[in-house]
Design a protein around this motif. Structure first.
Motif, PDB file in Angstrom:
ATOM      1  N   LEU A  85       0.840  -1.198   0.000  1.00 25.91           N
ATOM      2  CA  LEU A  85       0.000   0.000   0.000  1.00 25.91           C
ATOM      3  C   LEU A  85       0.874   1.246   0.000  1.00 25.91           C
ATOM      4  N   PRO A  86       0.449   2.272  -0.713  1.00 29.60           N
ATOM      5  CA  PRO A  86       1.197   3.520  -0.659  1.00 29.60           C
ATOM      6  C   PRO A  86       1.053   4.184   0.703  1.00 29.60           C
ATOM      7  N   HIS A  87       2.095   4.881   1.149  1.00 26.00           N
ATOM      8  CA  HIS A  87       2.078   5.626   2.405  1.00 26.00           C
ATOM      9  C   HIS A  87       2.151   7.108   2.055  1.00 26.00           C
ATOM     10  N   LEU A  88       1.228   7.881   2.595  1.00 22.83           N
ATOM     11  CA  LEU A  88       1.224   9.324   2.357  1.00 22.83           C
ATOM     12  C   LEU A  88       1.394  10.050   3.680  1.00 22.83           C
ATOM     13  N   HIS A  89       2.252  11.045   3.690  1.00 23.85           N
ATOM     14  CA  HIS A  89       2.448  11.857   4.897  1.00 23.85           C
ATOM     15  C   HIS A  89       1.704  13.171   4.709  1.00 23.85           C
ATOM     16  N   CYS A  90       0.660  13.358   5.489  1.00 24.84           N
ATOM     17  CA  CYS A  90      -0.152  14.581   5.499  1.00 24.84           C
ATOM     18  C   CYS A  90      -0.576  15.031   4.101  1.00 24.84           C
ATOM     19  N   PRO A  91      -1.310  14.212   3.367  1.00 26.47           N
ATOM     20  CA  PRO A  91      -1.761  14.659   2.044  1.00 26.47           C
ATOM     21  C   PRO A  91      -2.817  15.750   2.185  1.00 26.47           C
ATOM     22  N   SER A  92      -2.957  16.554   1.163  1.00 28.13           N
ATOM     23  CA  SER A  92      -4.027  17.553   1.189  1.00 28.13           C
ATOM     24  C   SER A  92      -5.362  16.825   1.060  1.00 28.13           C
ATOM     25  N   LEU A  93      -6.419  17.473   1.528  1.00 29.55           N
ATOM     26  CA  LEU A  93      -7.745  16.864   1.418  1.00 29.55           C
ATOM     27  C   LEU A  93      -8.118  16.604  -0.032  1.00 29.55           C
ATOM     28  N   GLU A  94      -7.763  17.524  -0.905  1.00 28.08           N
ATOM     29  CA  GLU A  94      -8.091  17.385  -2.323  1.00 28.08           C
ATOM     30  C   GLU A  94      -7.364  16.184  -2.925  1.00 28.08           C
ATOM     31  N   HIS A  95      -6.070  16.067  -2.613  1.00 30.01           N
ATOM     32  CA  HIS A  95      -5.284  14.946  -3.144  1.00 30.01           C
ATOM     33  C   HIS A  95      -5.841  13.613  -2.647  1.00 30.01           C
ATOM     34  N   PHE A  96      -6.113  13.539  -1.354  1.00 30.52           N
ATOM     35  CA  PHE A  96      -6.661  12.309  -0.794  1.00 30.52           C
ATOM     36  C   PHE A  96      -8.012  11.988  -1.423  1.00 30.52           C
ATOM     37  N   ARG A  97      -8.892  12.965  -1.507  1.00 27.94           N
ATOM     38  CA  ARG A  97     -10.228  12.748  -2.072  1.00 27.94           C
ATOM     39  C   ARG A  97     -10.146  12.273  -3.516  1.00 27.94           C
ATOM     40  N   ASP A  98      -9.365  12.985  -4.336  1.00 26.93           N
ATOM     41  CA  ASP A  98      -9.313  12.681  -5.768  1.00 26.93           C
ATOM     42  C   ASP A  98      -8.597  11.366  -6.077  1.00 26.93           C
ATOM     43  N   ASN A  99      -7.547  11.054  -5.333  1.00 27.02           N
ATOM     44  CA  ASN A  99      -6.711   9.898  -5.681  1.00 27.02           C
ATOM     45  C   ASN A  99      -7.022   8.621  -4.895  1.00 27.02           C
ATOM     46  N   TYR A 100      -7.700   8.751  -3.745  1.00 24.54           N
ATOM     47  CA  TYR A 100      -7.942   7.563  -2.917  1.00 24.54           C
ATOM     48  C   TYR A 100      -9.391   7.399  -2.487  1.00 24.54           C
ATOM     49  N   LEU A 101     -10.031   8.458  -2.005  1.00 22.97           N
ATOM     50  CA  LEU A 101     -11.391   8.344  -1.501  1.00 22.97           C
ATOM     51  C   LEU A 101     -12.391   8.044  -2.618  1.00 22.97           C
ATOM     52  N   ILE A 102     -12.409   8.863  -3.645  1.00 21.66           N
ATOM     53  CA  ILE A 102     -13.369   8.671  -4.736  1.00 21.66           C
ATOM     54  C   ILE A 102     -13.116   7.364  -5.489  1.00 21.66           C
ATOM     55  N   PRO A 103     -11.861   7.062  -5.873  1.00 21.58           N
ATOM     56  CA  PRO A 103     -11.650   5.764  -6.544  1.00 21.58           C
ATOM     57  C   PRO A 103     -11.639   4.568  -5.598  1.00 21.58           C
ATOM     58  N   GLN A 104     -11.770   4.811  -4.286  1.00 26.17           N
ATOM     59  CA  GLN A 104     -11.808   3.772  -3.248  1.00 26.17           C
ATOM     60  C   GLN A 104     -10.569   2.881  -3.288  1.00 26.17           C
ATOM     61  N   VAL A 137      -2.161   4.198   3.318  1.00 28.07           N
ATOM     62  CA  VAL A 137      -1.793   4.379   4.718  1.00 28.07           C
ATOM     63  C   VAL A 137      -1.482   5.858   4.913  1.00 28.07           C
ATOM     64  N   LEU A 138      -2.237   6.506   5.798  1.00 26.28           N
ATOM     65  CA  LEU A 138      -2.037   7.924   6.068  1.00 26.28           C
ATOM     66  C   LEU A 138      -1.134   8.062   7.288  1.00 26.28           C
ATOM     67  N   GLU A 139      -0.108   8.856   7.157  1.00 29.30           N
ATOM     68  CA  GLU A 139       0.853   9.043   8.246  1.00 29.30           C
ATOM     69  C   GLU A 139       0.917  10.516   8.633  1.00 29.30           C
ATOM     70  N   GLY A 140       1.077  10.745   9.919  1.00 27.23           N
ATOM     71  CA  GLY A 140       1.297  12.093  10.417  1.00 27.23           C
ATOM     72  C   GLY A 140       0.096  13.011  10.399  1.00 27.23           C
ATOM     73  N   ILE A 141      -1.082  12.467  10.201  1.00 25.24           N
ATOM     74  CA  ILE A 141      -2.240  13.351  10.051  1.00 25.24           C
ATOM     75  C   ILE A 141      -2.813  13.838  11.380  1.00 25.24           C
ATOM     76  N   ILE A 142      -2.412  13.207  12.495  1.00 27.21           N
ATOM     77  CA  ILE A 142      -2.901  13.681  13.796  1.00 27.21           C
ATOM     78  C   ILE A 142      -1.745  14.104  14.698  1.00 27.21           C
ATOM     79  N   ASP A 143      -0.585  14.269  14.140  1.00 25.16           N
ATOM     80  CA  ASP A 143       0.581  14.656  14.944  1.00 25.16           C
ATOM     81  C   ASP A 143       0.394  16.004  15.628  1.00 25.16           C
ATOM     82  N   HIS A 144      -0.423  16.866  15.060  1.00 19.87           N
ATOM     83  CA  HIS A 144      -0.632  18.208  15.619  1.00 19.87           C
ATOM     84  C   HIS A 144      -1.656  18.217  16.759  1.00 19.87           C
TER      85      HIS A 144
END
Length: 95
Positions: free
Chosen positions: A57-76, A80-87
């Motif tokens: 699986l690809p690992h993404l560190h803090c992708p933008s919402l648009e990138h995540f939506r267009d490339n992963y959410l919509i095409p399902q 693996v999302l990394e660092g998205i709750i570090d803040h």
């Protein structure tokens, strides 16, 4: 999973199913075992599956919402999302 999570769905169908299945399990001791004795069964660990790089699986560190939506959410597609709750404050307080 529903039993483990404590879910009581469809008039508690999972708990009723367990009771029916448990009633059908064979009871009693094995004929070759002495009463009250317990034999340990050695269970070999399952081999760790090998994941080929093209199947990983690809690992993404803090992708933008648009990138995540267009490339992963919509095409399902899984990712693996990394660092998205570090803040989040709890991540600093209870590391």
């Amino acid at each position: 999973m529903g039993l483990l999570m404590g879910a009581s769905v469809l008039d508690n169908v999972l708990a009723r199913l367990v009771r029916v299945l448990q009633a059908r399990l064979p009871r009693g001791e094995r004929p070759d075992a002495a009463p009250g004795s317990a034999k340990r069964i050695r269970i070999e660990p399952l081999p760790v599956p090998v994941v080929q790089p093209e199947d990983a699986l690809p690992h993404l560190h803090c992708p933008s919402l648009e990138h995540f939506r267009d490339n992963y959410l919509i095409p399902q597609k899984p990712v693996v999302l990394e660092g998205i709750i570090d803040h989040w404050p709890c991540m600093k307080k209870w590391r």
